[in-house]
Motif scaffolding. Structure first.
Motif, PDB file in Angstrom:
ATOM      1  N   GLU A  24      -0.299 -12.835   0.113  1.00 17.71           N
ATOM      2  CA  GLU A  24       0.290 -13.148   1.413  1.00 17.71           C
ATOM      3  C   GLU A  24      -0.774 -13.198   2.507  1.00 17.71           C
ATOM      4  OE1 GLU A  24       4.730 -11.264   0.769  1.00 17.71           O
ATOM      5  OE2 GLU A  24       3.048  -9.880   1.014  1.00 17.71           O
TER       6      GLU A  24
ATOM      7  N   VAL B 182      -0.222 -10.030   9.433  1.00 14.19           N
ATOM      8  CA  VAL B 182       0.568 -10.034   8.184  1.00 14.19           C
ATOM      9  C   VAL B 182       0.708  -8.573   7.771  1.00 14.19           C
ATOM     10  CG1 VAL B 182       0.804 -10.991   5.866  1.00 14.19           C
ATOM     11  CG2 VAL B 182      -0.522 -12.241   7.594  1.00 14.19           C
TER      12      VAL B 182
ATOM     13  N   VAL C 186      -1.731  -3.108   2.355  1.00 11.48           N
ATOM     14  CA  VAL C 186      -1.675  -4.114   1.298  1.00 11.48           C
ATOM     15  C   VAL C 186      -1.870  -3.416  -0.043  1.00 11.48           C
ATOM     16  CG1 VAL C 186      -2.655  -6.270   0.424  1.00 11.48           C
ATOM     17  CG2 VAL C 186      -2.639  -5.817   2.891  1.00 11.48           C
TER      18      VAL C 186
ATOM     19  N   ALA D  96       2.338  -5.192   1.626  1.00  6.81           N
ATOM     20  CA  ALA D  96       2.145  -6.621   1.408  1.00  6.81           C
ATOM     21  C   ALA D  96       1.383  -6.865   0.115  1.00  6.81           C
ATOM     22  CB  ALA D  96       1.390  -7.238   2.582  1.00  6.81           C
TER      23      ALA D  96
ATOM     24  N   SER E 192       3.913  -6.551   7.221  1.00  5.52           N
ATOM     25  CA  SER E 192       5.212  -6.026   6.784  1.00  5.52           C
ATOM     26  C   SER E 192       6.047  -5.455   7.941  1.00  5.52           C
ATOM     27  CB  SER E 192       5.020  -4.938   5.701  1.00  5.52           C
ATOM     28  OG  SER E 192       4.287  -5.428   4.616  1.00  5.52           O
TER      29      SER E 192
ATOM     30  N   THR F  73       9.808  -4.552   6.291  1.00  6.09           N
ATOM     31  CA  THR F  73      10.164  -5.137   5.003  1.00  6.09           C
ATOM     32  C   THR F  73      10.387  -4.079   3.924  1.00  6.09           C
ATOM     33  OG1 THR F  73       7.864  -5.323   4.272  1.00  6.09           O
ATOM     34  CG2 THR F  73       8.783  -7.176   5.536  1.00  6.09           C
TER      35      THR F  73
END
Length: 268
Positions: free
Chosen positions: A237, A260, A190, A233, A262, A229
């Motif tokens: 999110e 969560v 993150v 992140a 990516s 992705t």
């Protein structure tokens, strides 16, 4: 979607920046009242000041601190409905990543478990009587995908977060029948201070990869971790997932681990 959090009381640890700040802001936006625990405040938390926010300055490495946060929240707001154990990552004074099993000392292991697991255990122990007094509530433990992805990097951190996942499952079984839902959210990488600060993860990885901080965050790290992705992140999110688990709209969700990340974890 109304998450039906208006008037609920939440404790959020590690709330001065990053994921914790995003969680505190999101819960406030949804109408909850928030006791935000952190060693110091910061511009982001100061910007949220108002009657719905209580900052509790504590060092969660102190065994008494988690209980003090819970009691301050109950005294100030009159009860407790939600506990978010977000504080984690490098303990105060430590820098991650660390490479190899032989690198962390006994003291490193103790500090890592103290900050990432035992502080949550103590907060939960203090919170449960108050949650039961309200007829139930929600506990969300912020874990990590590294709990499910063993690796020779940050072995002590990974083990502490694996312990948190096991704790979450056990608590959900014991207290679910009494109305307390216990879940975890597991972020991948993150875009927080852990990565972006001077001497942080991006600088450490960059020193090995021969790349600058921005290149590590935007390209090297996403490629190294095969993020589907292609990006780290955003803290918001993670906060959105936490808020949904805190909500009565997740009334049948307990013992779950919401990832969560990516697309970091490829395992079924």
């Amino acid at each position: 979607m109304d998450l039906r959090l208006t008037g609920k009381v939440a404790v959020v640890t590690g709330a001065s920046k990053g994921i914790g700040l995003a969680v505190a802001r999101t819960l406030l936006d949804e109408g909850a009242r928030v006791a935000a625990a952190s060693r110091t405040t910061g511009p982001g938390l100061d910007a949220l000041a108002g009657p719905g926010l209580l900052h509790v300055p504590v060092d969660l490495m102190d065994p008494a601190a988690p209980g003090q946060v819970v009691e301050r929240a109950v005294q100030h707001f009159g009860g407790l409905d939600i506990l978010v154990n977000n504080a984690g990552g490098p303990p105060p004074g430590a820098t991650l990543p660390r490479f190899g099993f032989m690198t962390p000392t006994d003291d490193d292991w103790r500090d890592m478990f103290e900050f990432n697991l035992f502080s949550a255990v103590r907060a939960i122990r203090a919170a449960i009587p108050h949650l039961l007094a309200r007829g139930g509530g929600s506990i969300i433990n912020v874990s990590s995908v590294n709990a499910r992805h063993p690796a020779p990097m940050n072995v002590d951190y990974n083990a502490a977060k694996a312990g948190m996942n096991n704790l979450t499952k056990g608590l959900s079984e014991e207290y679910g029948p009494q109305g307390i839902r216990v879940n975890s959210v597991s972020p991948g990488p993150v875009r927080t201070d852990w990565w972006t600060k001077d001497g942080g993860a991006a600088d450490i990885i960059g020193a090995q990869a021969g790349a600058g901080r921005a290149a590590v965050i935007d390209k090297v790290a996403p490629e190294m971790m095969a993020l589907t992705t292609g990006r780290l992140a955003d803290p918001q999110e993670i906060a959105d997932a936490v808020a949904l688990l805190a909500s009565p709209r997740s009334a049948s969700t307990t013992g779950a681990d919401i990832v969560v990340d990516s697309g970091f974890l490829k395992e079924l």
